[in-house]
Design a protein around this motif. Structure first.
Motif, short mmCIF file in Angstrom:
data_model
loop_
_atom_site.label_atom_id
_atom_site.label_comp_id
_atom_site.label_asym_id
_atom_site.label_seq_id
_atom_site.Cartn_x
_atom_site.Cartn_y
_atom_site.Cartn_z
N ILE A 226 -6.71 6.44 8.24
CA ILE A 226 -7.76 6.63 7.23
C ILE A 226 -8.76 7.61 7.84
O ILE A 226 -9.23 7.38 8.96
CB ILE A 226 -8.50 5.31 6.94
CG1 ILE A 226 -7.53 4.19 6.56
CG2 ILE A 226 -9.58 5.51 5.88
CD1 ILE A 226 -7.01 4.25 5.18
N ILE B 193 0.79 5.43 0.54
CA ILE B 193 0.03 6.56 1.07
C ILE B 193 0.80 7.81 0.63
O ILE B 193 1.96 7.97 0.97
CB ILE B 193 -0.05 6.48 2.61
CG1 ILE B 193 -0.83 5.22 3.01
CG2 ILE B 193 -0.71 7.72 3.19
CD1 ILE B 193 0.04 4.07 3.41
N ALA C 42 -7.15 2.20 9.36
CA ALA C 42 -6.01 1.81 8.54
C ALA C 42 -5.59 0.38 8.85
O ALA C 42 -5.19 -0.37 7.96
CB ALA C 42 -4.84 2.77 8.77
N SER D 156 -6.55 7.59 2.72
CA SER D 156 -5.43 7.36 3.64
C SER D 156 -4.57 8.61 3.76
O SER D 156 -4.57 9.48 2.88
CB SER D 156 -4.59 6.19 3.16
OG SER D 156 -4.02 6.50 1.91
N HIS E 165 0.82 -1.20 0.00
CA HIS E 165 0.00 0.00 0.00
C HIS E 165 0.86 1.26 0.00
O HIS E 165 1.86 1.33 0.70
CB HIS E 165 -0.92 0.01 1.21
CG HIS E 165 -1.79 -1.20 1.27
ND1 HIS E 165 -2.95 -1.32 0.52
CD2 HIS E 165 -1.64 -2.36 1.94
CE1 HIS E 165 -3.49 -2.51 0.75
NE2 HIS E 165 -2.71 -3.16 1.61
#
Lengths: 271, 271, 271
Positions: free
Chosen positions: B245, B216, B250, B231, B214
């Motif tokens: 989040i 961000i 999250a 996010s 992931h």
């Protein structure tokens, strides 16, 4: 001794609540602090609104109630401090005071903005620590509400649109389950006055309750009025209709969740 | 009113914490007692070390902080009482004060061994009750630290080897998730100063964060700076980088657990 | 400062405990309130009976202990206030004081019935708030026990039939697991005196413990007396035999639940 109560969704695993207490006691070492609960579902404004109405009146007049259920922390949402029903409430202006406003008129209210009463350094993620706690503590020290910021018209405070019980087309009183307690009791949004009024509409009959496929036939005055493991309706400690099982869990038996519907119907006496 | 804080891994199901308070109040009926949390993962020294650093400074100077996360209870591990940063800490000498020692020098410290301040009968399984609680209460009554036992050199206290963020071969800042709070926010071991220094190494770029697969992309100042369910990275209330989040969890979305790695990388501004 | 302790099965999710504290502080704003636990399994009278015996003696004499584990609330069960071992206990007359009665004689006891000390409006679902809390607070203000209602003969109080350890036909000492704490330690109903007497019946041997298919060979004085992850028997902080794993969870390893049996057997020294 002045009292501050704390209601948050911070849980009990982290240091957040303890830190708020440290801040409060740094400002007023002799204030009493009472936890209401810190296990509100994260950011659940409606449950918070119901809870506030349920606990405040059992505290002495003048108690300062701090409420930090605050999904908008760090945004431009405001923080309100308000005198209502002889108590002081400090809360985000996000509607958590909605149900309280139905019951108490706002005697005076301010936008909390005087940084003199905040911590020196203010985060944008934890206003509970940086603003709510020190402001509450300063109020408990005798600081006047009007010193905290500019007055707010009580009628301009944010209100939630909270679903209320109503009479359906079938003539049933329709409410919903707003909370399930540790015993599995189902707490509804139907208060004793609404229920009484509905029942009085046909005095020859008695109320029965419907949850999904389940029918509960008796409104009683205590859990012990029915046999163990039997279901019942009862006006609970909040003044609201609850569906319960004597010595058992209605939540478990009926497989319901918060938000599910409850119908009240009138049954012939001889049934 | 002096204050004693309690941090333990005893949980809230048993009588252990209540009993410690009974012992404290038997020695000093007018001390204020504040729970930090009792839900430290059993025997988790590293989480404890991080927590201590996070809460102590929000209490008044002179507060007595009792820490009982003590897998070695009953062994020959020692108990330390130390004055640091204007506060007093009573803890097993097992490293829970490691991160505090990085921040505060030890003004004075002793081995807790004067049985005059213990309960009369001392178990080998519950020193929280038999030693920590009464010793803390006696300190709150004005007993001098030096009365508790022989001085200890602060540099001889047990330290944990706690992994620190570092720059990887790929030039990324590598840290890890040290805690997940009730909202599902991922708290990392990367503090604001380390992050700032890393970002300043290439001022034309902005930080992005990587957790597993992931990415961000934004470091923001408040949760509300991004849309709901997006996010973000943020310097949280502990002064540490958090991945969160807005209005979400999250931890849930990214399926991470404590100890997982976080990378900070520098991205071109126009991305 | 007088102290009131609270032991309930109300949990920490709802406002119930906070409301009780509000009621208490409305009557006596300067009383200290200590939570023992609110996480008793709902309506578990036997666990409650064991707990009361474990915590009360660590509080100062004169402490008022309120116990609300009360499946019969709203029925005709009575509420008792009793002076025992220098402390005051307010509890439903449902047997939760059974084990305390084995230890302390009842100095004086009354049926709580003087409505002058109740809340004005009394629900039939929440006597903790309406009766126990205000009555406890009035006692802390100096109201005499005898003002609360008519005297009760201590020998007429309801007693639970609580299973006690016994010698089986095989000559083993048979007990059961009454509680499992947060660390997975198994707390049994075998106290140090019973165990000692059993062991003295054959001084050439040492006790071993059997739980289901598992054998624990050592009675030790501290968790640290065995290697990490080894099992042990130990006299725990309640003065009761516990089965534990050093740095581990016996509950998890042995897959046991509360109520399971434990046998103590005598083993040859050389085994």
């Amino acid at each position: 001794m002045p009292i501050i109560t704390l209601l948050t969704d911070f849980g009990l695993d982290d240091e957040y609540v303890g830190v708020m207490k440290g801040v409060i006691l740094s400002v007023n070492p002799s204030v009493g602090i009472v936890d209401i609960t810190h296990r509100i579902n994260p950011q659940d404004l409606i449950s918070t609104a119901y809870l506030i109405k349920s606990y405040f009146k059992f505290f002495p007049e003048g108690t300062i109630h701090i409420i930090v259920v605050d999904p908008g922390v760090g945004s431009d949402r405001e923080i309100i401090a308000a005198k209502m029903c002889g108590h002081i409430f400090i809360a985000p202006d996000n509607g958590v005071l909605t149900l309280l406003c139905n019951e108490c008129s706002v005697l005076s209210a301010v936008r909390v903005e005087n940084k003199k009463y905040f911590l020196r350094s203010i985060s944008r993620t934890f206003h509970g620590r940086d603003i709510f706690a020190p402001v509450g503590a300063h109020l408990s020290n005798g600081v006047a509400l009007t010193d905290l910021g500019t007055p707010v018209d009580g009628h301009r405070m944010t209100l939630l649109n909270i679903h209320k019980p109503y009479i359906s087309e079938k003539g049933e009183l329709e409410g919903s389950i707003i909370s399930i307690d540790r015993f599995g009791n189902l707490i509804t949004d139907i208060d004793s006055m609404i229920l009484e009024k509905f029942c009085n509409s046909d005095p020859g009959k008695n109320p029965g309750f419907i949850i999904g496929k389940h029918k509960i036939k008796r409104l009683v005055e205590s859990y012990a009025s029915v046999k163990p493991h039997e279901s019942l309706g009862i006006i609970g400690s909040r003044g609201l209709l609850e569906i319960a099982i004597n010595h058992g869990s209605a939540a478990h038996l009926f497989s319901v969740v918060r938000g599910d519907a409850v119908q009240v119907t009138l049954l012939d006496n001889h049934l």
